[in-house]
Motif scaffolding. Structure first.
Motif, PDB file in Angstrom:
ATOM      1  N   LEU A 130      -1.345  -5.066 -11.502  1.00  0.00           N
ATOM      2  CA  LEU A 130      -0.963  -4.476 -10.227  1.00  0.00           C
ATOM      3  C   LEU A 130       0.559  -4.385 -10.131  1.00  0.00           C
ATOM      4  CD1 LEU A 130      -3.452  -6.227  -7.773  1.00  0.00           C
ATOM      5  CD2 LEU A 130      -3.621  -3.952  -8.802  1.00  0.00           C
ATOM      6  N   PRO A 131       1.070  -3.265  -9.655  1.00  0.00           N
ATOM      7  CA  PRO A 131       2.519  -3.099  -9.557  1.00  0.00           C
ATOM      8  C   PRO A 131       3.117  -3.961  -8.453  1.00  0.00           C
ATOM      9  CG  PRO A 131       1.410  -1.217  -8.585  1.00  0.00           C
ATOM     10  CD  PRO A 131       0.350  -2.080  -9.198  1.00  0.00           C
ATOM     11  N   ASN A 132       4.361  -4.390  -8.658  1.00  0.00           N
ATOM     12  CA  ASN A 132       5.087  -5.165  -7.655  1.00  0.00           C
ATOM     13  C   ASN A 132       6.484  -4.573  -7.517  1.00  0.00           C
ATOM     14  OD1 ASN A 132       5.841  -7.082  -5.803  1.00  0.00           O
ATOM     15  ND2 ASN A 132       6.240  -8.662  -7.331  1.00  0.00           N
ATOM     16  N   PRO A 133       6.783  -4.010  -6.333  1.00  0.00           N
ATOM     17  CA  PRO A 133       5.979  -3.889  -5.120  1.00  0.00           C
ATOM     18  C   PRO A 133       4.980  -2.746  -5.231  1.00  0.00           C
ATOM     19  CG  PRO A 133       8.069  -2.809  -4.766  1.00  0.00           C
ATOM     20  CD  PRO A 133       8.128  -3.427  -6.154  1.00  0.00           C
ATOM     21  N   PHE A 134       4.197  -2.569  -4.166  1.00  0.00           N
ATOM     22  CA  PHE A 134       3.257  -1.445  -4.097  1.00  0.00           C
ATOM     23  C   PHE A 134       4.059  -0.159  -4.205  1.00  0.00           C
ATOM     24  CE2 PHE A 134       0.270   1.501  -2.122  1.00  0.00           C
ATOM     25  CZ  PHE A 134      -0.959   1.026  -2.537  1.00  0.00           C
ATOM     26  N   PRO A 135       3.584   0.814  -4.967  1.00  0.00           N
ATOM     27  CA  PRO A 135       4.352   2.056  -5.149  1.00  0.00           C
ATOM     28  C   PRO A 135       4.564   2.827  -3.840  1.00  0.00           C
ATOM     29  CG  PRO A 135       2.524   1.908  -6.716  1.00  0.00           C
ATOM     30  CD  PRO A 135       2.346   0.800  -5.734  1.00  0.00           C
ATOM     31  N   THR A 136       5.701   3.464  -3.718  1.00  0.00           N
ATOM     32  CA  THR A 136       5.963   4.309  -2.556  1.00  0.00           C
ATOM     33  C   THR A 136       5.244   5.641  -2.733  1.00  0.00           C
ATOM     34  OG1 THR A 136       7.967   5.201  -3.556  1.00  0.00           O
ATOM     35  CG2 THR A 136       8.224   3.265  -2.142  1.00  0.00           C
ATOM     36  N   GLY A 137       5.036   6.337  -1.650  1.00  0.00           N
ATOM     37  CA  GLY A 137       4.461   7.671  -1.707  1.00  0.00           C
ATOM     38  C   GLY A 137       2.955   7.740  -1.706  1.00  0.00           C
ATOM     39  N   ALA A 138       2.274   6.660  -1.381  1.00  0.00           N
ATOM     40  CA  ALA A 138       0.811   6.681  -1.338  1.00  0.00           C
ATOM     41  C   ALA A 138       0.339   7.586  -0.202  1.00  0.00           C
ATOM     42  CB  ALA A 138       0.261   5.275  -1.155  1.00  0.00           C
ATOM     43  N   THR A 139      -0.846   8.143  -0.366  1.00  0.00           N
ATOM     44  CA  THR A 139      -1.419   8.957   0.694  1.00  0.00           C
ATOM     45  C   THR A 139      -2.368   8.107   1.526  1.00  0.00           C
ATOM     46  OG1 THR A 139      -3.196   9.710  -0.762  1.00  0.00           O
ATOM     47  CG2 THR A 139      -1.251  11.107  -0.611  1.00  0.00           C
ATOM     48  N   ILE A 140      -2.534   8.507   2.761  1.00  0.00           N
ATOM     49  CA  ILE A 140      -3.435   7.791   3.656  1.00  0.00           C
ATOM     50  C   ILE A 140      -4.869   8.056   3.235  1.00  0.00           C
ATOM     51  CG2 ILE A 140      -4.328   7.766   6.018  1.00  0.00           C
ATOM     52  CD1 ILE A 140      -1.500   7.858   7.010  1.00  0.00           C
ATOM     53  N   ALA A 141      -5.646   6.995   3.140  1.00  0.00           N
ATOM     54  CA  ALA A 141      -7.071   7.089   2.800  1.00  0.00           C
ATOM     55  C   ALA A 141      -7.876   7.195   4.088  1.00  0.00           C
ATOM     56  CB  ALA A 141      -7.499   5.864   2.001  1.00  0.00           C
ATOM     57  N   THR A 142      -8.796   8.145   4.136  1.00  0.00           N
ATOM     58  CA  THR A 142      -9.618   8.330   5.337  1.00  0.00           C
ATOM     59  C   THR A 142     -11.108   8.301   5.046  1.00  0.00           C
ATOM     60  OG1 THR A 142      -9.507  10.729   5.086  1.00  0.00           O
ATOM     61  CG2 THR A 142      -7.864   9.697   6.540  1.00  0.00           C
ATOM     62  N   THR A 143     -11.492   8.109   3.795  1.00  0.00           N
ATOM     63  CA  THR A 143     -12.916   8.150   3.479  1.00  0.00           C
ATOM     64  C   THR A 143     -13.562   6.773   3.357  1.00  0.00           C
ATOM     65  OG1 THR A 143     -12.399   8.319   1.124  1.00  0.00           O
ATOM     66  CG2 THR A 143     -12.770  10.384   2.322  1.00  0.00           C
TER      67      THR A 143
END
Length: 185
Positions: A162-175
């Motif tokens: 797992l990356p540290n920190p969490f990567p920037t630019g993630a999309t919002i999950a809605t499903t």
């Protein structure tokens, strides 16, 4: 008629139960199944109301596909987004159905938002939260006030540690939520 006692915090009460699994606090009323995409990292928020010790992190594989899933926990970065990696708990095999657990010995500080996360290298389906019955969300609804509550974040991520920190630019999950559960010690 049920009357809420303002002196009793329901979130605090539910975290007093030992040997129970907890996931994202969405006040969801039904469980569902979510098929995850290979080489993606998913994270869903979990608010820890009181300092709590956890002894397991888990998923429930409902449709088996040979491969692995990596589970972990992130701290919130202060802007309702995953930040620093708290624990990369390791891998579970997804080639058979059922609950897959990893032993952890981690105490999370009360009054803080954390993120439970999963990275996967196949298209397994896991137990998740039914977004259609969602009653609340830390990330809200989009600007159209549609029907898809935001339940976390997802980002393309080559499978591995797992990356540290969490990567920037993630999309919002809605499903679906991340489907990762923590067991109170």
């Amino acid at each position: 008629m049920f009357k809420r006692n303002p002196d009793v915090d329901i979130d605090v009460l539910r975290f007093q139960r030992s040997q129970r699994y907890f996931c994202s606090n969405f006040f969801d009323v039904a469980a569902a199944t979510a098929t995850l995409s290979a080489n993606n990292l998913y994270a869903s928020p979990i608010f820890i109301p009181v300092t709590t010790a956890f002894d397991q992190i888990a998923i429930n594989v409902t449709t088996a596909v040979a491969g692995n899933a990596r589970l972990g926990i992130y701290e919130d970065n202060g802007r309702v987004y995953p930040g620093r990696l708290v624990i990369d708990a390791g891998e579970v095999a997804t080639g058979t159905t059922g609950v897959k657990t990893i032993s952890i010995a981690r105490t999370l500080q009360g009054g803080k938002l954390y993120w439970v996360a999963i990275a996967i290298n196949n298209g397994s389906a896991i137990r998740s939260l039914a977004v259609g019955s969602l009653l609340a969300s830390y990330l809200g609804l989009d600007s159209t006030l549609g029907t898809a509550f935001a339940v976390g974040y997802t980002i393309s991520q080559t499978y591995g540690a797992l990356p540290n920190p969490f990567p920037t630019g993630a999309t919002i999950a809605t499903t679906h939520s991340s489907g990762v559960f923590l067991r109170k010690r």
